[in-house]
Design a protein around this motif. Structure first.
Motif, short mmCIF file in Angstrom:
data_model
loop_
_atom_site.label_atom_id
_atom_site.label_comp_id
_atom_site.label_asym_id
_atom_site.label_seq_id
_atom_site.Cartn_x
_atom_site.Cartn_y
_atom_site.Cartn_z
N VAL A 5 0.69 -1.16 -0.22
CA VAL A 5 -0.04 0.10 -0.22
C VAL A 5 0.93 0.87 0.58
CG1 VAL A 5 -1.63 -1.44 1.27
CG2 VAL A 5 -0.06 -0.05 2.49
N CYS A 7 0.09 5.29 1.02
CA CYS A 7 -0.77 6.45 1.49
C CYS A 7 -0.47 7.52 1.01
CB CYS A 7 -1.29 6.14 2.44
SG CYS A 7 -1.96 4.46 2.76
N ASP A 44 -8.78 -6.59 0.97
CA ASP A 44 -8.88 -5.29 1.66
C ASP A 44 -7.74 -4.71 1.93
OD1 ASP A 44 -9.96 -5.10 3.90
OD2 ASP A 44 -9.49 -6.37 5.28
N GLU A 46 -7.61 -1.86 2.68
CA GLU A 46 -7.93 -0.94 2.80
C GLU A 46 -6.96 -0.18 4.17
OE1 GLU A 46 -11.45 2.01 4.30
OE2 GLU A 46 -11.66 1.20 3.35
N ARG A 47 -7.52 -1.91 5.34
CA ARG A 47 -7.28 -2.78 6.32
C ARG A 47 -5.97 -1.77 6.64
NH1 ARG A 47 -7.73 -8.60 7.38
NH2 ARG A 47 -5.78 -8.45 5.55
N ALA A 49 -3.82 0.21 5.24
CA ALA A 49 -3.26 1.10 4.73
C ALA A 49 -3.69 2.02 5.95
CB ALA A 49 -4.75 1.64 3.64
N ARG A 50 -4.36 1.78 6.45
CA ARG A 50 -4.83 2.53 7.98
C ARG A 50 -3.99 2.33 9.13
NH1 ARG A 50 -10.04 5.37 8.33
NH2 ARG A 50 -11.20 5.11 5.85
N LEU A 64 -10.55 8.78 4.38
CA LEU A 64 -10.54 7.97 3.87
C LEU A 64 -11.39 8.85 2.03
CD1 LEU A 64 -8.97 5.75 1.51
CD2 LEU A 64 -11.33 4.79 1.53
N ALA A 67 -9.36 5.47 -3.12
CA ALA A 67 -8.75 3.91 -3.01
C ALA A 67 -8.44 4.19 -4.78
CB ALA A 67 -9.63 3.36 -2.62
N HIS A 83 -0.97 -0.62 -3.84
CA HIS A 83 -3.25 -0.11 -3.50
C HIS A 83 -2.73 1.29 -3.20
CE1 HIS A 83 -4.14 -4.29 -4.31
NE2 HIS A 83 -2.81 -4.57 -3.69
N PHE A 85 -4.11 4.73 -1.50
CA PHE A 85 -5.07 5.61 -1.01
C PHE A 85 -4.30 6.75 -0.95
CE2 PHE A 85 -5.09 1.15 -0.16
CZ PHE A 85 -6.82 0.67 -0.24
#
Length: 407
Positions: A5, A7, A44, A46-47, A49-50, A64, A67, A83, A85
């Motif tokens: 990821v 971000c 998944d 985003e998990r 990423a956070r 967010l 994405a 990925h 974000f």
């Protein structure tokens, strides 16, 4: 193929870049977004990423924004699936962990001028605002969208080969939201003051964006002085919300159908400790009469050259009720929201939001309405409270800026 990821944290119109420390296993010393491996299902991501944002920056509640589609990056014998974000944060406070040697908030085109991890610019482009995202956004107000439009102009100027390509993007942005005067006015301002080179447009777009952020803050400060102990409002305006958070009056707010963004604003103000009452749009005029607030404070998508105001539907009814109850009505808006003419560009909501039955019912579901100038006590801007002559003078400035595309 390794999934990671990347971000980007955005504050204002800048993003956070970090220089990778010797605590990481790859690309030591290079600049990057907040990054890390995808540890589970890439669907998944985003998990992950956070998690990385929280661990590397301390931001556990970043919002967010977007994405992006995964970007495949080849670097020698390595292939990374990135990925991307984009998150938004409300301050530049960062608590970096050991993986970040140092960090800076930069204008995104600076990515192209630094030694970065492979594919960083491509990852940013996957989540950056576009003409389409500006045109189709149904959540944010015109001030926010005008900043995104300036970002698009800045980013495209950073990669353009000639001024003609930049001008084409500027025209598309100018026409993307015809009901929102600030979008066109700020794009025109950037184009009118720039030399006819992509580099000049990029620099000017950045300066206009900085001025826009300052204008919103100053307008909110001036509006806060007129709130009194209680205020009625409706819909979503970042400038109005900032004014209310400064003045901290009791707030009566309409839900603002069909998106009900007023409910979101009510929750945010209540979380900030204000005394907030949420009501239906239909009940708002009657509630205003019963509660007798000290002022009505609303935003604007456009202030027309005759002093009338285009804002979320329901504003006109609220202003009429305020006139009946002798409550002053202040419109809070940056001067960039003054339209250089008196045209009203209507946007309509979906018909099915009102009726989707079989009977031949015609549906009128406007998103905006026009409040006459005689119902508006004053237009509060970063320049002060504008009267009719002031509005006309600002409109003339915007007409002059729009002349960059003539001839």
């Amino acid at each position: 193929m390794t999934h990671v990821v990347t971000c980007f944290l955005r504050h204002g119109t800048d993003v956070l870049l970090g220089r990778r420390s010797d605590a990481v296993g790859t690309y030591i010393g290079r600049w990057a977004g907040v990054s890390g491996y995808v540890e589970g299902d890439p669907g998944d991501a985003e998990r992950d990423a956070r998690r990385e944002v929280r661990e590397e920056t301390g931001w556990g509640d970043a919002t967010l924004v977007r994405a992006g589609d995964p970007v495949d990056v080849e670097d020698g014998d390595r292939t990374w699936t990135v990925h991307p974000f984009l998150f938004e944060v409300d301050s530049r406070t960062v608590t970096p962990n050991e993986e970040i040697a140092t960090y800076e908030w930069v204008s995104p085109p600076a990515i192209r001028e630094r030694e970065t991890v492979p594919g960083l610019w491509a990852a940013y482009e996957a989540v950056a605002p576009t003409v389409t995202t500006v045109a189709t956004d149904t959540v944010h107000g015109s001030a926010w969208l005008s900043l995104r439009a300036l970002e698009v102009l800045r980013d495209r100027a950073a990669v353009a080969d000639d001024h003609a390509a930049v001008a084409s993007v500027a025209r598309d942005l100018r026409d993307a939201r015809p009901s929102m005067a600030a979008v066109a006015n700020r794009v025109n301002r950037a184009m009118s003051a720039a030399d006819r080179t992509p580099a000049a447009v990029r620099t000017r777009a950045e300066r206009v964006a900085d001025a826009a952020l300052d204008a919103g803050r100053e307008a909110a400060t001036r509006a806060a002085e007129r709130c009194g102990a209680s205020v009625a409002t409706l819909s979503r305006s970042g400038t109005v919300r900032a004014a209310l958070e400064r003045a901290r009056p009791a707030v009566l707010i309409g839900e603002s159908r069909p998106a009900r963004e007023g409910a979101d604003v009510a929750a945010a103000l209540a979380d900030a400790g204000l005394d907030v009452t949420l009501t239906t749009d239909a009940a708002l005029p009657a509630e205003l009469g019963a509660r007798d607030p000290d002022a009505v404070l609303v935003g604007a998508d456009a202030v027309l050259a005759d002093g009338s105001v285009v804002n979320k539907v329901g504003t006109r009814g609220l202003a009429l009720a305020a006139a009946r109850e002798n409550v002053p009505v202040y419109v809070v808006a940056a001067a960039a929201k003054v339209r250089p003419d008196e045209r009203v560009h209507a946007e309509a909501g979906e018909a099915v939001d009102l009726y989707d039955g079989p009977a031949p019912v015609s549906v009128a579901n406007p998103v905006f309405d026009r409040t006459p100038a005689d119902l508006v006590t004053g237009v509060v801007t970063e320049r002060g409270v504008l009267d009719g002559d002031d509005v006309r003078a600002v409109a003339a400035e915007h007409r002059a800026n729009a002349a960059w595309d003539e001839g």
